[in-house]
Design an enzyme around this catalytic site. Structure first.
Site, PDB file in Angstrom:
ATOM      1  N   HIS A 145      29.739  33.573  40.636  1.00  0.00           N
ATOM      2  CA  HIS A 145      29.100  34.886  40.772  1.00  0.00           C
ATOM      3  C   HIS A 145      27.594  34.754  40.991  1.00  0.00           C
ATOM      4  O   HIS A 145      26.797  35.135  40.140  1.00  0.00           O
ATOM      5  CB  HIS A 145      29.406  35.717  39.520  1.00  0.00           C
ATOM      6  CG  HIS A 145      28.890  37.117  39.550  1.00  0.00           C
ATOM      7  ND1 HIS A 145      28.692  37.836  40.704  1.00  0.00           N
ATOM      8  CD2 HIS A 145      28.507  37.946  38.532  1.00  0.00           C
ATOM      9  CE1 HIS A 145      28.227  39.041  40.414  1.00  0.00           C
ATOM     10  NE2 HIS A 145      28.099  39.129  39.099  1.00  0.00           N
ATOM     11  N   CYS A 164      24.437  43.414  40.629  1.00  0.00           N
ATOM     12  CA  CYS A 164      25.605  42.649  41.033  1.00  0.00           C
ATOM     13  C   CYS A 164      26.320  43.238  42.250  1.00  0.00           C
ATOM     14  O   CYS A 164      27.176  42.582  42.841  1.00  0.00           O
ATOM     15  CB  CYS A 164      26.588  42.526  39.872  1.00  0.00           C
ATOM     16  SG  CYS A 164      25.902  41.684  38.434  1.00  0.00           S
TER      17      CYS A 164
END
Length: 399
Positions: A344, A83
């Site tokens: 995201h 991430c």
């Protein structure tokens, strides 16, 4: 004195629900990169290197992602850091410029996610990127049927509640705030406000976290053009935004030695990276105006308040409840809507944070503009594990 590196241009697509828009990853990259190049006032044939980040696409997708933009033979480095991928591409690009290897470089992050890629094939190999995290979770709370990342952060939230008395309402208030912020952001995946009761009453994902406290799966891309200080001077780029400090850190023993799930999900990395950035820039957290924090789950925004020093240990629930981290408060945190509401797409998140903060310190954020923003700080976290903290200054600062 080491010369600064500047962000001359930024761009991003709207973040979309997965598979809801008919586009390919080269098309999303072309959209974001085209915006960044136009913003910087450069053409692709002037770019000397590119760092391209993604998590789920095939090997060497970075090269293919740029084919429609140009085939100029420049070095293209593929980046994957979970991430934190987008910010890691940004780190690599900054280091190239700072080392004198190039004057104009491109950092790109993108993702075209699928439920299958996130879920895997159901088998758990002997070694995974988060096997140490899974061992810690098993010891601390055991396993449930929830998505694994939600279990990690749900256990961290339960620990925070037990240790400090943090309430479900305080956790939910993070989501209320960020969803409200997203109503001002046309590029956010979600643009609806939620009441506290709606967040608390939403579907439970991993106790105590409800669905609207969790970042969604998303598709999208972000990009930034970085240039040298010499280039800024020679071309009079009065809108270029300096990167005042940046740190990339990975796990140390502190992440696992305590048995605390708060440590397992990255608090030690955030503390170390944040401390180094503020020390390098010679500023304190109270000097920061606007922050984009990695709120993959509501608890992580609270943990990051504490790690970066916005408040003391155990005080983050009261801090968000007080209104200190929204418009009219001491800081504005996640004016974009954050991961929870903006979306995201893993490889793009760090570049979306860059785009938001560059826009804020330029004073061009429209309805979500933080008044008088001069310093913006981004925190981008990936388990398995990496954390990037970046500090941006207002344009016009040349050392």
């Amino acid at each position: 004195m080491t010369e600064r590196v500047y962000v001359a241009g930024v761009g991003m697509t709207k973040f979309e629900k997965i598979q809801s828009r008919d586009w390919t990853y080269p098309e999303m990259v072309a959209e974001a990169t085209g915006q960044a190049l136009a913003d910087a006032g450069v053409s692709y044939d002037q770019v000397q290197r590119a760092a391209v980040g993604y998590v789920f696409q095939p090997s060497a997708a970075g090269q293919r992602a740029l084919y429609e933009i140009g085939l100029t033979g420049i070095p293209v480095v593929n980046v994957n850091n979970n991430c934190a991928t987008g910010s890691t591409a940004l780190v690599l690009a900054r280091e190239w410029v700072q080392a004198g290897l190039a004057d104009i470089v491109l950092a790109v992050g993108f993702e075209q996610m699928t439920k299958q890629a996130m879920a895997g094939d159901g088998t758990i190999p002997k070694v995974t990127t988060v096997d140490w995290h899974m061992d810690a979770l098993k010891a601390a709370a055991g396993f449930s049927g929830a998505p694994m990342t939600a279990q990690f952060f749900g256990a961290a939230a339960a620990e925070h509640m037990l240790r400090y008395g943090t309430t479900r309402e305080q956790l939910a208030q993070v989501a209320v705030k960020n969803h409200e912020h997203s109503t001002r952001n046309p590029k956010a995946q979600f643009q609806d406000a939620y009441t506290l009761d709606q967040v608390l009453g939403d579907k439970l994902v991993s106790d105590p976290l409800t669905r609207s406290q969790c970042s969604p799966m998303s598709d999208g891309a972000g990009a930034a053009v970085l240039v040298s200080e010499r280039y800024v001077r020679e071309h009079g780029l009065d809108r270029a935004v300096p990167i005042l400090a940046q740190e990339l850190v990975t796990d140390t023993g502190a992440s696992f030695e305590s048995g605390s799930m708060i440590d397992v999900v990255g608090a030690p990395m955030a503390r170390a990276a944040g401390r180094r950035v503020l020390e390098t820039a010679g500023v304190g957290i109270d000097d920061i105006d606007v922050l984009e924090l990695h709120d993959c789950f509501s608890i992580n925004e609270l943990l990051t308040y504490e790690a970066l020093g916005l408040c003391g240990a155990g005080e983050s629930g009261e801090l968000v409840e007080s209104g200190a981290t929204t418009y009219g408060g001491r800081w504005v945190v996640n004016p974009s809507g954050g991961l929870i509401s903006k979306g995201h797409p893993l490889g793009a998140t760090g570049l979306a944070q860059c785009t938001e903060l560059v826009t804020q310190v330029r004073g061009n954020a429209g309805d979500r503009q933080v008044a008088g923003a001069q310093l913006g700080l981004a925190h981008n976290l990936g388990l398995g594990g990496a954390c990037v903290v970046t500090l941006y200054g207002a344009p016009g600062t040349v050392s």
